[in-house]
Design a protein around this motif. Structure first.
Motif, mmCIF file in Angstrom:
data_model
loop_
_atom_site.group_PDB
_atom_site.id
_atom_site.type_symbol
_atom_site.label_atom_id
_atom_site.label_comp_id
_atom_site.label_asym_id
_atom_site.label_seq_id
_atom_site.Cartn_x
_atom_site.Cartn_y
_atom_site.Cartn_z
ATOM 1 N N ARG A 1 4.563 1.002 -6.857
ATOM 2 C CA ARG A 1 4.968 2.453 -6.093
ATOM 3 C C ARG A 1 6.149 2.217 -5.129
ATOM 4 O O ARG A 1 6.276 0.924 -4.527
ATOM 5 C CB ARG A 1 4.064 3.197 -5.646
ATOM 6 C CG ARG A 1 2.821 3.547 -6.992
ATOM 7 C CD ARG A 1 1.881 4.532 -6.331
ATOM 8 N NE ARG A 1 1.001 4.704 -7.405
ATOM 9 C CZ ARG A 1 -0.496 4.075 -7.199
ATOM 10 N NH1 ARG A 1 -0.744 3.310 -6.082
ATOM 11 N NH2 ARG A 1 -1.259 4.349 -8.055
ATOM 12 N N GLU A 2 6.810 3.238 -4.943
ATOM 13 C CA GLU A 2 7.761 3.403 -3.859
ATOM 14 C C GLU A 2 7.111 2.936 -2.615
ATOM 15 O O GLU A 2 7.728 2.408 -1.530
ATOM 16 C CB GLU A 2 8.652 4.489 -3.808
ATOM 17 C CG GLU A 2 9.577 4.340 -4.847
ATOM 18 C CD GLU A 2 10.326 6.041 -5.109
ATOM 19 O OE1 GLU A 2 10.410 6.592 -3.924
ATOM 20 O OE2 GLU A 2 10.965 5.892 -5.923
ATOM 21 N N ASP A 3 5.727 3.277 -2.049
ATOM 22 C CA ASP A 3 5.416 3.218 -0.691
ATOM 23 C C ASP A 3 4.736 1.988 -0.700
ATOM 24 O O ASP A 3 4.092 1.604 0.294
ATOM 25 C CB ASP A 3 4.215 4.303 -0.682
ATOM 26 C CG ASP A 3 2.983 4.218 -1.686
ATOM 27 O OD1 ASP A 3 3.112 3.170 -2.472
ATOM 28 O OD2 ASP A 3 2.048 5.154 -1.602
ATOM 29 N N GLY A 4 5.045 1.152 -1.581
ATOM 30 C CA GLY A 4 4.488 -0.259 -1.518
ATOM 31 C C GLY A 4 3.244 -0.639 -1.792
ATOM 32 O O GLY A 4 2.442 -1.859 -1.817
ATOM 33 N N THR A 5 2.370 0.262 -2.580
ATOM 34 C CA THR A 5 0.885 0.213 -3.217
ATOM 35 C C THR A 5 1.301 -0.033 -4.633
ATOM 36 O O THR A 5 2.270 0.092 -5.070
ATOM 37 C CB THR A 5 0.205 1.400 -2.795
ATOM 38 O OG1 THR A 5 0.694 2.444 -3.813
ATOM 39 C CG2 THR A 5 -0.039 1.713 -1.493
#
Length: 195
Positions: free
Chosen positions: A56-60
């Motif tokens: 994901r874009e949030d790094g998860t």
């Protein structure tokens, strides 16, 4: 002094001088050796993956589900794989939820095949067997959304967060319940291995 005594004294003196000369040049068999003991500590290391997970874009990483309906079964298979160079380890999963009440969490059902998977009061699931290098363990393979969820859940978003924790099997004794099942790791603090 008689001639015999002088000869005896001379022979004794020569023997003493010979002994001193031989003793001064006498070599001893000796040896010296050194052992430099190299100690390399082992490690426990594993990865948690899931079929179809995405970055994901949030790094998860994980799976996103949309337009889910009451009664729907979601394929979800958090899978632990112990690294090939890992020491034997005990494993536990910690499952937490965001966006749901305690009652809503208790209504969700998790299955591995046809067997329901249950977590303890703190959200932990303890793997009962010691894992060895390259072993895998699937926590569950589907989540069932309750049929009792109605309009109050419409457009609700929630997260199922899964963390796996490992601890060396050697020289560690986990806590057990009255049936001998692992149910705690005592006061051990788990830290992430960054290897």
């Amino acid at each position: 002094m008689s001639k015999k005594k002088k000869i005896a004294l001379l022979v004794t003196s020569l023997a003493l001088v010979a002994t001193l000369l031989i003793g001064g040049t006498l070599a001893y068999f000796t040896d010296s050796d050194e052992a430099a003991n190299v100690i390399t500590l082992g490690k426990v290391d594993g990865t948690l993956t899931e079929t179809g997970e995405e970055d994901r874009e949030d790094g998860t990483t994980g799976k996103d589900y949309e337009n889910v309906k009451p009664g729907q079964e979601l394929e979800k298979d958090p899978t632990l794989t112990l690294a090939g160079d890992s020491e034997d380890a005990y494993a536990r999963f910690h499952v937490t939820f965001t966006g749901l009440t305690d009652t809503q969490v208790s209504e969700l059902k998790f299955y591995k095949g046809t067997e329901e998977v249950k977590f303890d009061g703190n959200g932990y699931f303890y793997v009962q067997d010691i894992m060895k290098a390259n072993d895998t363990f699937v926590l569950f393979d589907k989540v069932v959304i309750p049929t009792s969820w109605g309009n109050e859940m419409a457009e609700k978003t929630f997260n199922i967060n899964v963390v796996v924790e490992l601890i060396q099997a050697d020289n560690f004794t986990p806590g057990t319940d009255a049936n001998g099942n692992i149910d705690s790791w005592g006061t051990v603090t788990i830290e992430k291995f960054n290897g």
